[in-house]
Enzyme design. Structure first.
Site, mmCIF file in Angstrom:
data_model
loop_
_atom_site.group_PDB
_atom_site.id
_atom_site.type_symbol
_atom_site.label_atom_id
_atom_site.label_comp_id
_atom_site.label_asym_id
_atom_site.label_seq_id
_atom_site.Cartn_x
_atom_site.Cartn_y
_atom_site.Cartn_z
ATOM 1 N N ASP A 1 60.249 -39.766 -5.751
ATOM 2 C CA ASP A 1 59.906 -41.232 -6.465
ATOM 3 C C ASP A 1 58.931 -41.900 -5.532
ATOM 4 O O ASP A 1 58.050 -42.328 -6.229
ATOM 5 C CB ASP A 1 61.424 -42.021 -6.639
ATOM 6 C CG ASP A 1 61.042 -43.424 -7.263
ATOM 7 O OD1 ASP A 1 60.971 -43.481 -8.395
ATOM 8 O OD2 ASP A 1 61.041 -44.366 -6.334
ATOM 9 N N LYS B 1 55.008 -43.256 -6.859
ATOM 10 C CA LYS B 1 54.486 -44.188 -6.404
ATOM 11 C C LYS B 1 53.001 -44.408 -5.495
ATOM 12 O O LYS B 1 52.180 -45.212 -5.884
ATOM 13 C CB LYS B 1 55.555 -45.603 -5.796
ATOM 14 C CG LYS B 1 56.656 -45.632 -6.864
ATOM 15 C CD LYS B 1 57.950 -46.430 -6.021
ATOM 16 C CE LYS B 1 58.860 -46.471 -7.255
ATOM 17 N NZ LYS B 1 60.293 -46.899 -6.519
HETATM 18 N N1 HSE Z 1 64.943 -45.484 -8.028
HETATM 19 C C1 HSE Z 1 63.855 -46.529 -7.819
HETATM 20 C C2 HSE Z 1 64.156 -46.948 -6.392
HETATM 21 C C3 HSE Z 1 63.524 -47.508 -8.617
HETATM 22 O O1 HSE Z 1 65.144 -46.786 -5.835
HETATM 23 O O2 HSE Z 1 63.298 -47.574 -5.743
HETATM 24 C C4 HSE Z 1 62.516 -48.093 -8.824
HETATM 25 O O3 HSE Z 1 61.291 -47.620 -9.196
#
Ligand code: HSE
Ligand code: NAP
Length: 429
Positions: free
Chosen positions: A203, A207
């Protein structure tokens, strides 16, 4: 509202983020007109399961038929908060082809198919805005694309995953186990539906791909980012970090000298006095270094229903303003270069190595000799926890090339006196 122009909006998804967006639309409904000169109004909501109870939501808005939305010429804005690659990608492409402006929180999609989606948005002259896709409620996409456009940015670094920051904070501050802290993060709505992407760093890597593409004006995709997660971090590593005056954070780091880019996500020991060490719980922070602005830091809530909805609503208001001025599609793709991404072996860092070794004369000397012969300079060695004929040693290196460290580790794995390499974690500085 009589005489005031209404802009019909479709909301795709009514989960954590979609629910927050719906709530914020209710809260803001009287302020849209003074803020944007027209009133965006949710007229359709796409869900998967029509039978699920949705307290507080007007049931007449719900549909599970995408065709009703894409085929409705009145709808000017589509907010995609369903997540994942398909069918979200196809739906966004179809919405853009139908002349609808798109707002998305979908980092999976932007990190892998950004170029394709931007090309479709440019072709149709529509807005494609994605502020919520990176660091939840923190304004970072628009500031980098617009406010910092007069800089050459050389570094973007930060904590961009709320779930892992929450887990590491609770492990360090409250002695909570990894699994209990993860469960709590899920209850609070921070984690993705499948938390593997949070915990294993994917994740954050998505980003970082988005941030690097904007910062360095060159497309970086998920596969370009070196990724290590936090699932191997133990309470023992957290305790050593504290003893060394540090804490452990999952950091996303991207740098460019204008010739190439390095982009990586991994846990890191950072000094307790570093500003990032004070970013706790689900908070995120992003540092940007530009040649004119110098250092700039953005801090806020990186996940959760309303913080993420805040970023989505900002995009909605921006799009409504653009629709009114007939200038949608004004800021599209900003990648005008093609820079190579460096292999991680060619990047440099300091390292924390924790190993279980035989407790006998000459072992420390052998460890030091392997590191020295491979160009790895030692800054500090700690030995403790002697049990039977075993001891635990911790080595902190100076800044070394990753390939030199990897060569040393390959030799350690062949040495019987080294019983286990328990942790390899980068150290800030
Ligand atoms: N799962 C992501 C986090 C949510 O924990 O930051 C935000 O993109
Ligand atoms: P979520 O809670 O799982 O909600 C997903 C919603 O989308 C649900 O309402 C679901 O419908 C609907 N949906 C999923 N697949 C669908 C399909 N094929 N057709 C129609 N509807 C579908 O997810 P979330 O946490 O809100 O995340 C949504 C997006 O925002 C993701 O891209 C995520 O990465 C991003 N994001 C999340 C956060 C956060 O804090 N959670 C922060 C920033 C960005 P049902 O209700 O019928 O199941």
């Amino acid at each position: 509202m009589a005489g005031r122009s209404v802009i019909p909006v479709a909301l795709l998804g009514l989960g954590t983020v979609g629910g927050g967006v719906y709530e914020l639309f209710q809260r803001q409904k009287d302020q849209f007109f003074p803020k944007a000169g027209a009133i965006p109004m949710i007229t359709r909501i796409l869900v998967r399961d029509m039978k699920k109870p949705r307290p507080g939501v007007d049931p007449s808005l719900l549909t599970d038929r995408w065709e009703e939305i894409v085929g409705d010429p009145e709808i000017r804005i589509v907010i995609e908060v369903t997540g994942g690659i398909e069918p979200a990608r196809t739906r966004i492409l179809e919405a853009l082809a139908a002349g609808k402006n798109v707002i998305t929180a979908n980092k999976d999609l932007m990190a892998e198919h950004g170029a394709e989606l931007f090309a479709a948005a440019e072709k149709s002259g529509c807005d494609l805005l994605f502020e919520a896709s990176v660091a939840g409620g923190i304004p970072i996409i628009r500031p980098m694309k617009q406010c910092l456009a007069g800089n050459n940015i050389s570094e973007v670094m930060g904590i961009v995953n709320g779930t892992t920051n929450y887990i590491l904070t609770r492990m360090s501050r409250d002695g909570m186990s990894f699994s209990d802290a993860l469960k709590k993060a899920q209850e609070l709505g921070y984690a993705e539906a499948d938390p593997t992407a949070d915990v294993e760093g994917t994740d954050a890597a998505r980003k970082l791909a988005i941030l690097s593409s904007i910062a360095f004006h060159s497309r970086v995709v998920l596969g370009d980012v070196h990724v290590e997660g936090i699932s191997k971090i133990t309470a023992r590593d957290v305790a050593y970090a504290r003893e060394l005056g540090c804490c452990v954070k999952l950091l996303a780091v991207a740098r460019s000298d204008g010739e190439s880019i390095e982009a990586r996500v991994h846990p890191m020991l950072i000094p307790a006095e570093h500003p990032l060490a004070t970013v706790n719980d689900a908070f995120n922070a992003v540092f940007v270094h530009g040649d004119a602005v110098d250092d700039a830091m953005f801090l806020g809530r990186g996940a959760g229903a309303l913080p993420t909805a805040s970023a989505v609503l900002g995009d909605v208001i921006e799009t409504v303003r653009n629709i009114r001025c007939h200038c949608t599609g004004r800021v599209g793709c900003t990648c005008y270069r093609q820079l190579p991404v460096k292999p991680v072996e060619d990047t440099s860092s300091r390292y924390f190595l924790r190993m279980q070794v035989e407790d006998r004369p000459g072992v420390l000397a052998s460890v030091a000799s392997v590191l020295g012969n491979n160009g790895v300079s030692i800054a500090q060695i700690i030995q403790k926890n002697r049990q039977g004929d075993s001891a635990e040693i911790v080595v902190i290196t100076d800044t070394v090339l990753e390939r030199h460290l990897r060569d040393s580790l390959a030799i350690f794995r062949e040495m019987s006196m080294i019983r286990e390499i328990s942790a390899v974690i980068r150290v800030y500085g």
